[in-house]
Design a protein around this motif. Structure first.
Motif, PDB file in Angstrom:
ATOM      1  N   THR A 108       0.963  -1.269   0.269  1.00  0.00           N
ATOM      2  CA  THR A 108       0.290   0.047  -0.041  1.00  0.00           C
ATOM      3  C   THR A 108       1.159   1.325  -0.371  1.00  0.00           C
ATOM      4  O   THR A 108       2.000   1.016   0.305  1.00  0.00           O
ATOM      5  CB  THR A 108      -0.661  -0.086   0.999  1.00  0.00           C
ATOM      6  N   GLU A 109       0.103   2.596  -0.138  1.00  0.00           N
ATOM      7  CA  GLU A 109       0.670   3.589  -0.192  1.00  0.00           C
ATOM      8  C   GLU A 109       0.787   4.325   1.516  1.00  0.00           C
ATOM      9  O   GLU A 109       1.648   5.171   1.110  1.00  0.00           O
ATOM     10  CB  GLU A 109       0.446   4.903  -1.052  1.00  0.00           C
ATOM     11  N   ASP A 113      -4.983   3.733   2.378  1.00  0.00           N
ATOM     12  CA  ASP A 113      -5.177   1.995   1.702  1.00  0.00           C
ATOM     13  C   ASP A 113      -5.287   0.380   2.668  1.00  0.00           C
ATOM     14  O   ASP A 113      -6.260  -0.507   1.738  1.00  0.00           O
ATOM     15  CB  ASP A 113      -4.078   1.869   1.035  1.00  0.00           C
ATOM     16  N   ARG A 116      -9.134  -0.874   1.153  1.00  0.00           N
ATOM     17  CA  ARG A 116      -8.786  -1.822  -0.124  1.00  0.00           C
ATOM     18  C   ARG A 116      -8.061  -3.246   0.481  1.00  0.00           C
ATOM     19  O   ARG A 116      -8.430  -4.338   0.315  1.00  0.00           O
ATOM     20  CB  ARG A 116      -8.228  -1.297  -1.552  1.00  0.00           C
ATOM     21  N   VAL A 117      -6.969  -3.105   1.319  1.00  0.00           N
ATOM     22  CA  VAL A 117      -6.856  -4.673   2.262  1.00  0.00           C
ATOM     23  C   VAL A 117      -7.654  -5.216   2.462  1.00  0.00           C
ATOM     24  O   VAL A 117      -7.898  -6.551   1.953  1.00  0.00           O
ATOM     25  CB  VAL A 117      -5.580  -3.982   2.863  1.00  0.00           C
TER      26      VAL A 117
ATOM     27  N   SER B  93       2.980   0.530  -7.817  1.00  0.00           N
ATOM     28  CA  SER B  93       2.262   1.187  -6.399  1.00  0.00           C
ATOM     29  C   SER B  93       1.405   2.165  -6.663  1.00  0.00           C
ATOM     30  O   SER B  93       0.022   3.100  -6.597  1.00  0.00           O
ATOM     31  CB  SER B  93       3.248   0.452  -5.633  1.00  0.00           C
ATOM     32  N   THR B  97      -2.599   2.450  -6.959  1.00  0.00           N
ATOM     33  CA  THR B  97      -3.148   3.144  -5.816  1.00  0.00           C
ATOM     34  C   THR B  97      -4.400   4.998  -6.038  1.00  0.00           C
ATOM     35  O   THR B  97      -5.531   4.262  -5.466  1.00  0.00           O
ATOM     36  CB  THR B  97      -2.543   4.097  -4.638  1.00  0.00           C
ATOM     37  N   ASP B 100      -7.907   2.973  -7.519  1.00  0.00           N
ATOM     38  CA  ASP B 100      -7.567   1.847  -6.129  1.00  0.00           C
ATOM     39  C   ASP B 100      -7.673   0.632  -6.265  1.00  0.00           C
ATOM     40  O   ASP B 100      -9.254   0.145  -6.439  1.00  0.00           O
ATOM     41  CB  ASP B 100      -9.432   2.948  -5.919  1.00  0.00           C
ATOM     42  N   GLN B 102      -5.453  -3.128  -6.014  1.00  0.00           N
ATOM     43  CA  GLN B 102      -4.663  -3.284  -4.912  1.00  0.00           C
ATOM     44  C   GLN B 102      -3.534  -4.215  -5.429  1.00  0.00           C
ATOM     45  O   GLN B 102      -3.692  -4.716  -6.349  1.00  0.00           O
ATOM     46  CB  GLN B 102      -5.523  -4.684  -3.769  1.00  0.00           C
ATOM     47  N   LEU B 103      -2.516  -3.975  -5.111  1.00  0.00           N
ATOM     48  CA  LEU B 103      -1.198  -4.080  -5.724  1.00  0.00           C
ATOM     49  C   LEU B 103      -0.976  -5.493  -4.942  1.00  0.00           C
ATOM     50  O   LEU B 103      -0.717  -5.988  -3.994  1.00  0.00           O
ATOM     51  CB  LEU B 103       0.142  -2.973  -5.358  1.00  0.00           C
TER      52      LEU B 103
END
Lengths: 340, 340
Positions: A108-109, A113, A116-117, B93, B97, B100, B102-103
């Motif tokens: 994440t940044e 975030d 979203r995780v 990333s 992000t 929106d 997810q990485l």
């Protein structure tokens, strides 16, 4: 995953939600193919009952993904800048690969975030989660509990009161800090300071408590705040020298902080260890060996922590001591080099 | 995602597999809830027809995950040791992000784990994949194509002949190498050597070709093999000095290789740039500025490559030049410091 009260069953969740056991099971295991209102009812029942899926049972029935998520509650820039995380991931990767499980690192940044995780974890993409570097007030633990995935935390979570069946792996941060400070006192140092880590993390709080165990509340005068980074160590060391020019010892919350402090001490013409003795925490390589002078520090086995987190998640109860929350606390050892 | 022949449709896949369009669609989008023999038949049809899902169409209908996988075809130890990957991930990333998404970074211990990565990609957990650092003979590209997820590659894939609709982002490795070698020749150097990267990667092959473009086949005498690591650079530089003690210039395939070469040159008492001029590739920080002397190098914008890969995957055709395979090749620039 041990508990003193009987564990609420999936049947109890289904009854409370007014759905079949099969539907409850599908929701708990990711929600595929269940209508949203039912998903919501089951999730609410899970929350109200404090239901946590029995991982061993789940894995027999529904282990479909052979994938484990790893969540580091830090921005990705920090994940790649601080070797602590690479080491912990190394232990996790080795253990997961040995069991043919895919390591799924969710980057994440930043904290914005984390919702979203939570959605990804709730989406049924992984069999469990390993979560580390939690900060106070982070929404992640709540999101993870709602997601219903078995989780092992790295580091004692500070918010464990509200949660059941919390499993974590930690180092003996408080004991290790006491060892470091006692060593400085044993060298005859009388103005011993502490540069803290980020105090919204239990590891930093525990190391500060260990410092106070030895120095007493009077020692608080020589506590300055850092954030586990070299830049934070530099700032704190400058503040410390301004406030107390005759400081003769520093216990830094980690090696990166100590490295920053050493740079400032050199800049200000203080000899280490003659004028100021310095001790770090981690025994992070190559940092601890390459500082000038090489760093005396409290070693924790970071790779082993990662390996053990993965092992607990994969094998569950068998590996766990009794008690709620169930934590495994690994010992630390002093490593003596030239800085103290 | 452009093509000269008409693209095979999902209907064609369904007809070939003898299943309904809905079933074919579910398999292509992850296979949830479809019986295994049918999944197998659809996968075979996908392969035989060379079907690649239209990403834009897919994303409208089935974009459920808001998650993009990143696969670095290197062991995780290398991912965390080489700042190249951290930079590329930074660009990815930021872009994901901002949308929106997810990485999801899939880490491995090595190539033996790539089949497992393929299974995860095929499991319907992500909307697409970004893949970089591919090596020749790696099974990943085939596994990814079978998984049916839209993919953008970092670096020109060497095996693109057998695949359709390959999309990649690359730097002008050959042109950048030519610039570096011409600069060395322009300094009056006559014994110009090249330390290659890992020659099972197209970036290394292309930089070697750039070297040969300027030096001709006769230059091959002064080509030694590295592997993009500092240790590889040290080994190669020793071999080079043994074979040709009067070498007066070195073009190294990347900055890490150059850093290793510089250490050996210093060890052997050669002055840089007076006795031997050295040029690297990447302009990787802090490496390139902290070598002794600071490194003249060919800069590529690694973070921008990552950002662009993510942008192509998320926005597809709109961003792409025409042609198959469709590649975006970013320019390089020389950065002049003290080493050449």
């Amino acid at each position: 995953m041990t508990d003193t009260a009987p564990r609420p069953t999936l049947e109890a969740v289904a009854a409370r939600a007014g759905v079949s056991r099969a539907t409850a099971s599908r929701v708990v295991n990711g929600g595929d193919g269940v209508r949203e209102p039912l998903v919501e009812r089951v999730r609410r029942a899970v929350e109200e009952l404090g239901y946590v899926p029995n991982q061993a049972a789940r894995s027999l029935v529904t282990r479909r993904h052979d994938a484990i998520a790893v969540v580091v509650a830090e921005p990705e820039t920090r994940v790649f800048a601080d070797p602590f995380f690479a080491l912990q991931l190394r232990g996790i990767s080795k253990e997961l690969t040995a069991h043919d499980n895919q390591l799924v690192l969710l980057l994440t940044e930043g904290r914005d975030d984390h919702a979203r995780v939570g959605r990804y974890l709730a989406g049924g993409h992984v069999d469990g989660a390993l979560v580390f570097s939690l900060h106070l007030d982070d929404p992640l633990p709540g999101l993870i509990q709602r997601a219903g995935v078995p989780t092992v935390f790295g580091g004692r979570p500070g918010w464990s009161d509200g949660l059941r069946d919390v499993v974590y792996v930690d180092s003996d941060n408080r004991g290790g800090a006491r060892d470091a400070v006692r060593h400085l006192v044993g060298l005859g140092r009388t103005r011993v300071a502490h540069i803290t880590g980020a105090l919204d993390q239990t590891s930093a709080v525990d190391r500060l408590e260990g410092f106070k165990d030895v120095m007493g509340d009077a020692g608080s005068r020589l506590v300055v705040h850092g954030d586990f980074t070299p830049a934070g160590g530099e700032r704190a060391m400058r503040e410390l020298l301004d406030r107390c020019p005759d400081v003769d010892a520093v216990f830094a919350a980690n090696d990166l902080t100590a490295a920053g402090a050493l740079r400032v001490l050199r800049e200000r013409g203080r000899r280490v260890p003659e004028d100021v003795a310095v001790i770090g925490f981690d025994d992070m390589q190559p940092v601890a060996e390459q500082t000038d002078p090489p760093l005396t520090t409290v070693r924790q086995d970071i790779e082993e922590m990662g390996r053990l987190m993965a092992r607990l998640l994969l094998h569950g109860d068998d590996e766990l001591p009794r008690g709620t929350p169930a934590g495994v606390v690994l010992p630390t050892t002093m490593v003596h080099r030239a800085s103290a």
